[in-house]
Design an enzyme around this catalytic site. Sequence first.
Site, PDB file in Angstrom:
ATOM      1  CD  GLU A   1       3.922  -3.224 -12.573  1.00  0.00           C
ATOM      2  OE1 GLU A   1       2.732  -2.776 -12.430  1.00  0.00           O
ATOM      3  OE2 GLU A   1       4.586  -3.633 -11.902  1.00  0.00           O
TER       4      GLU A   1
ATOM      5  CG  ASP B   1       7.373   4.153  -5.899  1.00  0.00           C
ATOM      6  OD1 ASP B   1       8.258   4.682  -5.592  1.00  0.00           O
ATOM      7  OD2 ASP B   1       6.062   4.387  -5.427  1.00  0.00           O
TER       8      ASP B   1
ATOM      9  CB  VAL C   1      -0.804   8.640  -7.484  1.00  0.00           C
ATOM     10  CG1 VAL C   1      -0.474  10.111  -7.575  1.00  0.00           C
ATOM     11  CG2 VAL C   1       0.207   7.714  -7.855  1.00  0.00           C
TER      12      VAL C   1
ATOM     13  CG  ASP D   1      -3.780  -0.602  -3.606  1.00  0.00           C
ATOM     14  OD1 ASP D   1      -2.883  -0.460  -4.098  1.00  0.00           O
ATOM     15  OD2 ASP D   1      -3.853  -1.040  -2.401  1.00  0.00           O
TER      16      ASP D   1
ATOM     17  NE  ARG E   1      -6.447  -2.866  -5.734  1.00  0.00           N
ATOM     18  CZ  ARG E   1      -4.986  -3.034  -5.923  1.00  0.00           C
ATOM     19  NH1 ARG E   1      -4.324  -2.077  -6.838  1.00  0.00           N
ATOM     20  NH2 ARG E   1      -4.712  -3.525  -5.035  1.00  0.00           N
TER      21      ARG E   1
HETATM   22  C1  PRP Z   1       2.450  -1.682  -7.323  1.00  0.00           C
HETATM   23  C2  PRP Z   1       2.465  -1.421  -8.626  1.00  0.00           C
HETATM   24  C3  PRP Z   1       3.686  -2.126  -9.169  1.00  0.00           C
HETATM   25  C4  PRP Z   1       4.602  -1.923  -7.844  1.00  0.00           C
HETATM   26  C5  PRP Z   1       5.506  -0.550  -8.363  1.00  0.00           C
HETATM   27  O1  PRP Z   1       1.910  -2.895  -7.124  1.00  0.00           O
HETATM   28  O2  PRP Z   1       1.352  -2.063  -9.369  1.00  0.00           O
HETATM   29  O3  PRP Z   1       3.594  -3.204  -9.414  1.00  0.00           O
HETATM   30  O4  PRP Z   1       3.950  -1.399  -6.931  1.00  0.00           O
HETATM   31  O5  PRP Z   1       6.304  -0.405  -7.495  1.00  0.00           O
HETATM   32  P1  PRP Z   1       7.867  -0.447  -7.303  1.00  0.00           P
HETATM   33  O6  PRP Z   1       8.538   0.008  -8.433  1.00  0.00           O
HETATM   34  O7  PRP Z   1       8.278   0.330  -6.129  1.00  0.00           O
HETATM   35  O8  PRP Z   1       8.524  -1.917  -7.111  1.00  0.00           O
HETATM   36  P2  PRP Z   1       1.564  -3.257  -5.374  1.00  0.00           P
HETATM   37  O9  PRP Z   1       2.777  -4.129  -4.871  1.00  0.00           O
HETATM   38  O10 PRP Z   1       1.410  -2.183  -4.582  1.00  0.00           O
HETATM   39  O11 PRP Z   1       0.416  -4.150  -5.588  1.00  0.00           O
HETATM   40  P3  PRP Z   1      -1.018  -3.974  -6.359  1.00  0.00           P
HETATM   41  O12 PRP Z   1      -0.697  -3.797  -7.797  1.00  0.00           O
HETATM   42  O13 PRP Z   1      -1.746  -5.437  -6.327  1.00  0.00           O
HETATM   43  O14 PRP Z   1      -1.514  -2.715  -5.763  1.00  0.00           O
END
Ligand code: PRP
Length: 183
Positions: free
Chosen positions: A102, A106, A156, A162, A168
């Site tokens: 990952e 978050d 960030v 992104d 990205r």
């Molecule tokens: C982001 C990141 C994780 C997730 C983390 O993905 O890549 O997969 O959020 O957040 P969380 O712990 O609050 O669930 P996103 O859904 O933004 O998609 P992306 O990777 O395509 O930007």
Amino acid sequence: MKPTNHSAPRRVLITEEQIGRRVRELAAQISADFPEGPLYLIGILKGSFVFLADLARAVTTPCRVEFMGISSYGQNKTTSGQVRVTKDLDVSIEGRDVLVVEDIVDSGVTLSYLIRVLEQRRPRSIHVAAMLDKPDRRQRPVVIEYVGFTIPDEFVVGYGLDYAEDYRNLRDICVLEDVSVPL
Ligand code: PRP
């Protein structure tokens, strides 16, 4: 005006050099923990693509590279709580050692959902590598064995991360200063 085309003010939080050093440390640790292989690296799209590319080339363990698409953010800056599989694995992971890769953890909503889904497929082991960990915002308890950097609750971008699909490809990890700007 919404911050697109890399125009919004930002400051460097973690430099490309710091990232490179940390990736090599994590890769050494992972290689020692999984000397045999094959280790199934599962990159979670899209954000993990840069970290995955760096990590895959830095580990010495024989690896397979697979992708899974999970989205819970859409165009928002905070999780919707609704997790959606946008792309499933193409292969079975039964009996395999799996390392979920990952860019950031978050709220933990995405990862906890993902681990549940993957456990049902009976891998031999599941571990997690995340370049960034933002524990202040955690809503679900998750275990991350390999953390690049623990960061404060700031928005960030870069190194795969992104904002509305921009940024990205930044080489550093940067804080986007004006996160109050509506999309
Ligand atoms: C982001 C990141 C994780 C997730 C983390 O993905 O890549 O997969 O959020 O957040 P969380 O712990 O609050 O669930 P996103 O859904 O933004 O998609 P992306 O990777 O395509 O930007």
